[in-house]
Design an enzyme around this catalytic site. Structure first.
Site, PDB file in Angstrom:
ATOM      1  N   ASN A 230      34.310  56.014  46.117  1.00 26.71           N
ATOM      2  CA  ASN A 230      33.249  55.858  45.119  1.00 26.71           C
ATOM      3  C   ASN A 230      31.866  56.075  45.735  1.00 26.71           C
ATOM      4  OD1 ASN A 230      31.056  55.090  43.583  1.00 26.71           O
ATOM      5  ND2 ASN A 230      32.102  53.020  42.831  1.00 26.71           N
TER       6      ASN A 230
ATOM      7  N   CYS B  81      25.422  53.953  39.953  1.00 27.17           N
ATOM      8  CA  CYS B  81      26.403  55.040  39.747  1.00 27.17           C
ATOM      9  C   CYS B  81      26.235  55.711  38.526  1.00 27.17           C
ATOM     10  CB  CYS B  81      27.739  54.340  39.747  1.00 27.17           C
ATOM     11  SG  CYS B  81      28.175  53.265  41.208  1.00 27.17           S
TER      12      CYS B  81
ATOM     13  N   HIS C 188      32.608  58.731  36.216  1.00 27.16           N
ATOM     14  CA  HIS C 188      32.216  58.146  37.546  1.00 27.16           C
ATOM     15  C   HIS C 188      33.788  57.661  38.353  1.00 27.16           C
ATOM     16  CE1 HIS C 188      30.733  55.909  40.797  1.00 27.16           C
ATOM     17  NE2 HIS C 188      30.953  54.687  40.366  1.00 27.16           N
TER      18      HIS C 188
HETATM   19  N1  ACO Z   1      42.716  44.570  51.009  1.00 25.53           N
HETATM   20  C1  ACO Z   1      43.506  43.444  50.681  1.00 25.53           C
HETATM   21  N2  ACO Z   1      43.429  42.514  49.945  1.00 25.53           N
HETATM   22  C2  ACO Z   1      42.233  42.560  49.079  1.00 25.53           C
HETATM   23  C3  ACO Z   1      41.253  43.415  49.550  1.00 25.53           C
HETATM   24  C4  ACO Z   1      41.428  44.332  50.370  1.00 25.53           C
HETATM   25  N3  ACO Z   1      40.583  45.513  50.628  1.00 25.53           N
HETATM   26  N4  ACO Z   1      40.137  43.089  48.538  1.00 25.53           N
HETATM   27  C5  ACO Z   1      40.748  42.009  47.984  1.00 25.53           C
HETATM   28  N5  ACO Z   1      41.809  41.353  48.154  1.00 25.53           N
HETATM   29  C6  ACO Z   1      42.325  40.390  48.021  1.00 25.53           C
HETATM   30  C7  ACO Z   1      41.741  39.232  47.406  1.00 25.53           C
HETATM   31  O1  ACO Z   1      41.049  38.595  48.418  1.00 25.53           O
HETATM   32  C8  ACO Z   1      42.464  38.415  46.617  1.00 25.53           C
HETATM   33  O2  ACO Z   1      43.355  37.653  47.351  1.00 25.53           O
HETATM   34  P1  ACO Z   1      43.779  36.232  46.817  1.00 25.53           P
HETATM   35  O3  ACO Z   1      44.225  36.566  45.412  1.00 25.53           O
HETATM   36  O4  ACO Z   1      44.457  35.828  47.725  1.00 25.53           O
HETATM   37  O5  ACO Z   1      42.333  35.566  46.640  1.00 25.53           O
HETATM   38  C9  ACO Z   1      43.558  39.797  45.965  1.00 25.53           C
HETATM   39  O6  ACO Z   1      43.231  40.858  46.611  1.00 25.53           O
HETATM   40  C10 ACO Z   1      42.909  39.798  44.476  1.00 25.53           C
HETATM   41  O7  ACO Z   1      41.458  40.265  44.565  1.00 25.53           O
HETATM   42  P2  ACO Z   1      40.779  40.658  43.148  1.00 25.53           P
HETATM   43  O8  ACO Z   1      39.202  40.830  43.456  1.00 25.53           O
HETATM   44  O9  ACO Z   1      41.356  39.791  42.052  1.00 25.53           O
HETATM   45  O10 ACO Z   1      41.310  42.107  42.932  1.00 25.53           O
HETATM   46  P3  ACO Z   1      41.265  42.909  41.629  1.00 25.53           P
HETATM   47  O11 ACO Z   1      42.779  43.378  41.132  1.00 25.53           O
HETATM   48  O12 ACO Z   1      40.452  42.835  40.919  1.00 25.53           O
HETATM   49  O13 ACO Z   1      40.900  44.299  42.416  1.00 25.53           O
HETATM   50  C11 ACO Z   1      38.999  45.698  42.873  1.00 25.53           C
HETATM   51  C12 ACO Z   1      39.563  44.441  43.209  1.00 25.53           C
HETATM   52  C13 ACO Z   1      39.645  46.889  43.116  1.00 25.53           C
HETATM   53  C14 ACO Z   1      37.561  45.682  43.388  1.00 25.53           C
HETATM   54  C15 ACO Z   1      38.744  45.802  41.022  1.00 25.53           C
HETATM   55  O14 ACO Z   1      38.283  44.420  40.838  1.00 25.53           O
HETATM   56  C16 ACO Z   1      37.911  46.793  40.836  1.00 25.53           C
HETATM   57  O15 ACO Z   1      38.294  48.108  40.940  1.00 25.53           O
HETATM   58  N6  ACO Z   1      36.830  46.498  39.968  1.00 25.53           N
HETATM   59  C17 ACO Z   1      36.037  47.454  39.444  1.00 25.53           C
HETATM   60  C18 ACO Z   1      34.924  47.977  40.757  1.00 25.53           C
HETATM   61  C19 ACO Z   1      34.191  49.120  40.331  1.00 25.53           C
HETATM   62  O16 ACO Z   1      34.599  49.810  39.835  1.00 25.53           O
HETATM   63  N7  ACO Z   1      33.130  49.069  40.952  1.00 25.53           N
HETATM   64  C20 ACO Z   1      32.168  50.093  41.224  1.00 25.53           C
HETATM   65  C21 ACO Z   1      31.628  50.537  39.667  1.00 25.53           C
HETATM   66  S1  ACO Z   1      29.978  50.678  39.639  1.00 25.53           S
HETATM   67  C22 ACO Z   1      29.576  51.442  41.186  1.00 25.53           C
HETATM   68  O17 ACO Z   1      30.225  52.194  41.283  1.00 25.53           O
HETATM   69  C23 ACO Z   1      28.344  50.961  41.969  1.00 25.53           C
END
Ligand code: ACO
Length: 313
Positions: free
Chosen positions: A270, A107, A240
């Site tokens: 993304n 990215c 990004h």
């Molecule tokens: N729908 C419903 N529930 C979901 C989903 C979904 N799509 N995905 C995860 N969950 C659930 C999980 O199973 C978890 O459930 P549990 O508590 O029962 O175990 C709960 O939601 C919380 O999951 P987390 O992973 O802790 O959620 P978080 O608040 O961290 O959000 C996210 C996840 C959106 C991926 C976040 O961590 C994030 O944005 N991280 C950065 C990702 C990023 O920017 N990546 C790209 C950068 S680099 C590149 O672009 C290649």
């Protein structure tokens, strides 16, 4: 350039429900700011999207493809193992002879690509460059993993860069930290005629989130210092487009009002290396970004890689 098929969160949730995977528009919007993404048709490759984005950029710059002597394609979803997607794009543009290569910084690929092109132009190694970010991330998504498949989309964006008396790119700053290879990766590879390992995207979302927030602020501060500019000089922040919470957090740290933040993650998802040039294109074509504005472009992604480019548009 976005492929025509727009998939809303509700449509994706319905598709995933058919696989027994539960998600919702509410969850995706609240955690990421994403409402929809675009997916390319199965026969469309990164080079197809890249070539179309390149044609739009050439038209906007008033240049012909045969006036380009450097093509850089930032992509993590190339058409083939080799040759480079950049060579295929050159062929699709109907020209030959320029340097052409792919750049792999996930990215952060577009800010890496801009920095390389800027350095080559300044050194005299190139005179006019096409820098393209192009991705078909839908090909490497695990649609059984709701934590990642809802985040990404396909697309391409491009710019033409050339030497000028007027800046231009004011400062650049690139970094990587290979200790974090595992937090965002597609660990599979090709060997002996087979795919070895898992060829689908894996991500530790929380680890990525924490790292991203810190490095985006430090890269922004570094390019401002190198250019002798200040937070208040930034007219537009184009980070990004991964997650609205990371982007707004970065804007706040730079004391920028949220109106100065260019947001396309809501409609594009993304798109990895394509996200910054797509956001730039959207803001320029809508008339928000104007000649003379100061732009802060910031990339962050797998590797772990990150970087920033400060420029006067
Ligand atoms: N729908 C419903 N529930 C979901 C989903 C979904 N799509 N995905 C995860 N969950 C659930 C999980 O199973 C978890 O459930 P549990 O508590 O029962 O175990 C709960 O939601 C919380 O999951 P987390 O992973 O802790 O959620 P978080 O608040 O961290 O959000 C996210 C996840 C959106 C991926 C976040 O961590 C994030 O944005 N991280 C950065 C990702 C990023 O920017 N990546 C790209 C950068 S680099 C590149 O672009 C290649």
């Amino acid at each position: 350039m976005l492929p025509p098929r727009r998939v809303t969160n509700a449509e994706l949730a319905a598709e995933l429900a058919g696989r027994g995977i539960e998600t919702s528009d509410e969850w995706i919007v609240a955690r990421t700011g994403i409402h929809a993404r675009h997916f390319a048709a199965p026969d469309v490759c990164a080079s197809d999207l890249a070539a179309q984005a390149a044609r739009h950029a050439l038209e906007a710059a008033g240049r012909r493809a045969d006036e380009i002597d450097l093509i850089i394609v930032a992509t993590s979803t190339p058409d083939m193992v080799f040759p480079s997607t950049a060579c295929i794009v050159q062929q699709k543009l109907g020209v030959q002879g320029s340097a052409a290569f792919d750049l792999q910084a996930v990215c952060s690929g577009f800010v890496y690509g801009l920095t390389v092109a800027d350095s080559m132009i300044r050194s005299g190694a190139a005179t006019r460059a096409l820098v393209i970010g192009a991705e078909v991330f839908s090909r490497i998504l695990d649609f059984n993993d709701r934590g990642t498949c809802v985040l990404f989309g396909d697309g391409a964006g491009a710019v033409v860069l050339e030497a000028s008396e007027v800046p231009g790119i004011l400062a650049t700053d690139l970094h990587a930290d290979g200790r974090h290879v595992d937090i965002l990766c597609v660990p599979g590879t090709v060997s002996g005629g087979k795919v070895i390992g898992d060829p689908l995207l894996k991500m530790d979302g929380q680890a990525v989130f924490k790292l991203a927030v810190g490095v985006l602020e430090s890269a922004a501060r570094t390019v401002l210092a190198k250019a002798g500019r200040h937070d208040a000089d930034i007219d537009w922040l184009i980070p990004h487009q991964a997650n609205i919470r990371i982007m707004q957090g970065t804007a706040r740290k730079l004391k920028l009002p949220l109106e100065k933040l260019v947001v396309t993650v809501d409609e594009h998802g993304n798109t990895s290396a394509a996200s910054i040039p797509l956001a730039l294109d959207t803001a320029v074509r809508s008339g928000r970004i104007r000649a003379g504005d100061t732009l802060m472009l910031e990339g962050v992604g797998g590797g772990f890689t990150w970087g920033a480019v400060l420029l006067d548009f």
